[in-house]
Design a protein around this motif. Structure first.
Motif, PDB file in Angstrom:
ATOM      1  N   ALA A 284       0.836  -1.206   0.000  1.00  8.39           N
ATOM      2  CA  ALA A 284       0.000   0.000   0.000  1.00  8.39           C
ATOM      3  C   ALA A 284       0.871   1.256   0.000  1.00  8.39           C
ATOM      4  O   ALA A 284       0.569   2.236  -0.698  1.00  8.39           O
ATOM      5  CB  ALA A 284      -0.933  -0.004   1.203  1.00  8.39           C
ATOM      6  N   ALA A 285       1.951   1.242   0.772  1.00  7.77           N
ATOM      7  CA  ALA A 285       2.864   2.387   0.806  1.00  7.77           C
ATOM      8  C   ALA A 285       3.556   2.567  -0.542  1.00  7.77           C
ATOM      9  O   ALA A 285       3.725   3.698  -1.014  1.00  7.77           O
ATOM     10  CB  ALA A 285       3.888   2.212   1.919  1.00  7.77           C
ATOM     11  N   GLU A 286       3.952   1.464  -1.180  1.00 12.29           N
ATOM     12  CA  GLU A 286       4.600   1.541  -2.495  1.00 12.29           C
ATOM     13  C   GLU A 286       3.633   2.083  -3.541  1.00 12.29           C
ATOM     14  O   GLU A 286       4.028   2.837  -4.435  1.00 12.29           O
ATOM     15  CB  GLU A 286       5.117   0.166  -2.910  1.00 12.29           C
ATOM     16  CG  GLU A 286       6.263  -0.358  -2.060  1.00 12.29           C
ATOM     17  CD  GLU A 286       7.576   0.387  -2.244  1.00 12.29           C
ATOM     18  OE1 GLU A 286       7.721   1.150  -3.224  1.00 12.29           O
ATOM     19  OE2 GLU A 286       8.468   0.199  -1.402  1.00 12.29           O
ATOM     20  N   LYS A 287       2.364   1.715  -3.438  1.00 12.52           N
ATOM     21  CA  LYS A 287       1.342   2.225  -4.359  1.00 12.52           C
ATOM     22  C   LYS A 287       1.187   3.735  -4.196  1.00 12.52           C
ATOM     23  O   LYS A 287       1.101   4.476  -5.171  1.00 12.52           O
ATOM     24  CB  LYS A 287       0.015   1.513  -4.088  1.00 12.52           C
ATOM     25  CG  LYS A 287      -1.073   1.848  -5.060  1.00 12.52           C
ATOM     26  CD  LYS A 287      -2.329   1.034  -4.768  1.00 12.52           C
ATOM     27  CE  LYS A 287      -3.476   1.413  -5.677  1.00 12.52           C
ATOM     28  NZ  LYS A 287      -4.704   0.670  -5.365  1.00 12.52           N
ATOM     29  N   ALA A 288       1.162   4.200  -2.949  1.00 13.06           N
ATOM     30  CA  ALA A 288       1.073   5.638  -2.680  1.00 13.06           C
ATOM     31  C   ALA A 288       2.326   6.355  -3.175  1.00 13.06           C
ATOM     32  O   ALA A 288       2.235   7.459  -3.738  1.00 13.06           O
ATOM     33  CB  ALA A 288       0.867   5.887  -1.192  1.00 13.06           C
ATOM     34  N   LEU A 289       3.482   5.737  -2.993  1.00  9.64           N
ATOM     35  CA  LEU A 289       4.737   6.333  -3.468  1.00  9.64           C
ATOM     36  C   LEU A 289       4.727   6.475  -4.990  1.00  9.64           C
ATOM     37  O   LEU A 289       5.122   7.519  -5.519  1.00  9.64           O
ATOM     38  CB  LEU A 289       5.931   5.483  -3.022  1.00  9.64           C
ATOM     39  CG  LEU A 289       7.300   5.925  -3.544  1.00  9.64           C
ATOM     40  CD1 LEU A 289       7.647   7.313  -3.030  1.00  9.64           C
ATOM     41  CD2 LEU A 289       8.368   4.918  -3.129  1.00  9.64           C
ATOM     42  N   ALA A 290       4.255   5.452  -5.679  1.00 11.68           N
ATOM     43  CA  ALA A 290       4.205   5.516  -7.140  1.00 11.68           C
ATOM     44  C   ALA A 290       3.278   6.641  -7.602  1.00 11.68           C
ATOM     45  O   ALA A 290       3.610   7.381  -8.542  1.00 11.68           O
ATOM     46  CB  ALA A 290       3.736   4.173  -7.703  1.00 11.68           C
ATOM     47  N   ALA A 291       2.141   6.790  -6.936  1.00 14.04           N
ATOM     48  CA  ALA A 291       1.215   7.868  -7.286  1.00 14.04           C
ATOM     49  C   ALA A 291       1.836   9.231  -6.995  1.00 14.04           C
ATOM     50  O   ALA A 291       1.691  10.169  -7.791  1.00 14.04           O
ATOM     51  CB  ALA A 291      -0.094   7.709  -6.521  1.00 14.04           C
ATOM     52  N   ALA A 292       2.522   9.354  -5.881  1.00 12.02           N
ATOM     53  CA  ALA A 292       3.150  10.627  -5.516  1.00 12.02           C
ATOM     54  C   ALA A 292       4.241  10.997  -6.511  1.00 12.02           C
ATOM     55  O   ALA A 292       4.361  12.154  -6.914  1.00 12.02           O
ATOM     56  CB  ALA A 292       3.731  10.545  -4.105  1.00 12.02           C
ATOM     57  N   ARG A 293       5.035  10.011  -6.907  1.00 10.23           N
ATOM     58  CA  ARG A 293       6.104  10.293  -7.867  1.00 10.23           C
ATOM     59  C   ARG A 293       5.547  10.648  -9.246  1.00 10.23           C
ATOM     60  O   ARG A 293       6.067  11.530  -9.919  1.00 10.23           O
ATOM     61  CB  ARG A 293       7.040   9.096  -7.976  1.00 10.23           C
ATOM     62  CG  ARG A 293       8.006   9.007  -6.827  1.00 10.23           C
ATOM     63  CD  ARG A 293       9.021   7.928  -7.061  1.00 10.23           C
ATOM     64  NE  ARG A 293      10.011   7.919  -5.980  1.00 10.23           N
ATOM     65  CZ  ARG A 293      10.753   6.879  -5.672  1.00 10.23           C
ATOM     66  NH1 ARG A 293      10.631   5.749  -6.360  1.00 10.23           N
ATOM     67  NH2 ARG A 293      11.617   6.946  -4.689  1.00 10.23           N
ATOM     68  N   SER A 294       4.502   9.958  -9.660  1.00  3.76           N
ATOM     69  CA  SER A 294       3.975  10.216 -11.001  1.00  3.76           C
ATOM     70  C   SER A 294       3.298  11.579 -11.103  1.00  3.76           C
ATOM     71  O   SER A 294       3.260  12.169 -12.184  1.00  3.76           O
ATOM     72  CB  SER A 294       3.008   9.116 -11.421  1.00  3.76           C
ATOM     73  OG  SER A 294       1.827   9.166 -10.648  1.00  3.76           O
ATOM     74  N   ASN A 295       2.771  12.098  -9.995  1.00  2.00           N
ATOM     75  CA  ASN A 295       2.093  13.391 -10.004  1.00  2.00           C
ATOM     76  C   ASN A 295       2.924  14.516  -9.406  1.00  2.00           C
ATOM     77  O   ASN A 295       2.430  15.629  -9.256  1.00  2.00           O
ATOM     78  CB  ASN A 295       0.761  13.288  -9.247  1.00  2.00           C
ATOM     79  CG  ASN A 295      -0.195  12.350  -9.944  1.00  2.00           C
ATOM     80  OD1 ASN A 295      -0.283  12.348 -11.158  1.00  2.00           O
ATOM     81  ND2 ASN A 295      -0.901  11.543  -9.169  1.00  2.00           N
ATOM     82  N   ALA A 296       4.167  14.227  -9.059  1.00  2.00           N
ATOM     83  CA  ALA A 296       5.023  15.238  -8.428  1.00  2.00           C
ATOM     84  C   ALA A 296       5.376  16.345  -9.413  1.00  2.00           C
ATOM     85  O   ALA A 296       5.684  16.076 -10.576  1.00  2.00           O
ATOM     86  CB  ALA A 296       6.308  14.585  -7.911  1.00  2.00           C
ATOM     87  N   PRO A 297       5.312  17.591  -8.944  1.00  2.00           N
ATOM     88  CA  PRO A 297       5.754  18.680  -9.809  1.00  2.00           C
ATOM     89  C   PRO A 297       7.272  18.579 -10.000  1.00  2.00           C
ATOM     90  O   PRO A 297       8.002  18.261  -9.059  1.00  2.00           O
ATOM     91  CB  PRO A 297       5.378  19.942  -9.025  1.00  2.00           C
ATOM     92  CG  PRO A 297       5.280  19.503  -7.610  1.00  2.00           C
ATOM     93  CD  PRO A 297       4.865  18.064  -7.642  1.00  2.00           C
TER      94      PRO A 297
END
Length: 96
Positions: A32-45
């Motif tokens: 779950a944490a890795e999924k959140a990390l992937a989303a954060a990285r893909s949408n990071a400015p």
């Protein structure tokens, strides 16, 4: 002690400790944490990429279980978060 008409439950803490520290539960939480990390990285400015590259999953050991947190190590992480809410959005996306 429970009074008349009340229920008293005595939990076996060691059973819960065993379950919460099992490999399966740890893997599920880490996933779950890795999924959140992937989303954060893909949408990071991205300006220099330092904010995005500074995001990581860290293990946090508590008394009865292990949890995982998505954290930012770039000095301007708090500034980016205050302006974009990227990690909050990533956590909401990971729930889906």
């Amino acid at each position: 002690m429970a009074g008349y008409g009340q229920t008293y439950i005595d939990f076996n803490e060691s059973v819960f400790d065993e379950i919460l520290n099992s490999a399966g539960v740890r893997a599920m939480c880490r996933g779950a944490a890795e999924k959140a990390l992937a989303a954060a990285r893909s949408n990071a400015p991205v300006d220099t990429g330092a904010y995005r590259d500074g995001l990581a999953v860290e293990t946090v050991q508590h008394e009865h279980r292990t949890t995982y947190m998505v954290v930012g190590h770039d000095p301007k992480t708090m500034l980016v978060e205050s302006q974009t809410g990227n990690l909050t959005k990533a956590l909401k996306a990971a729930k889906s």
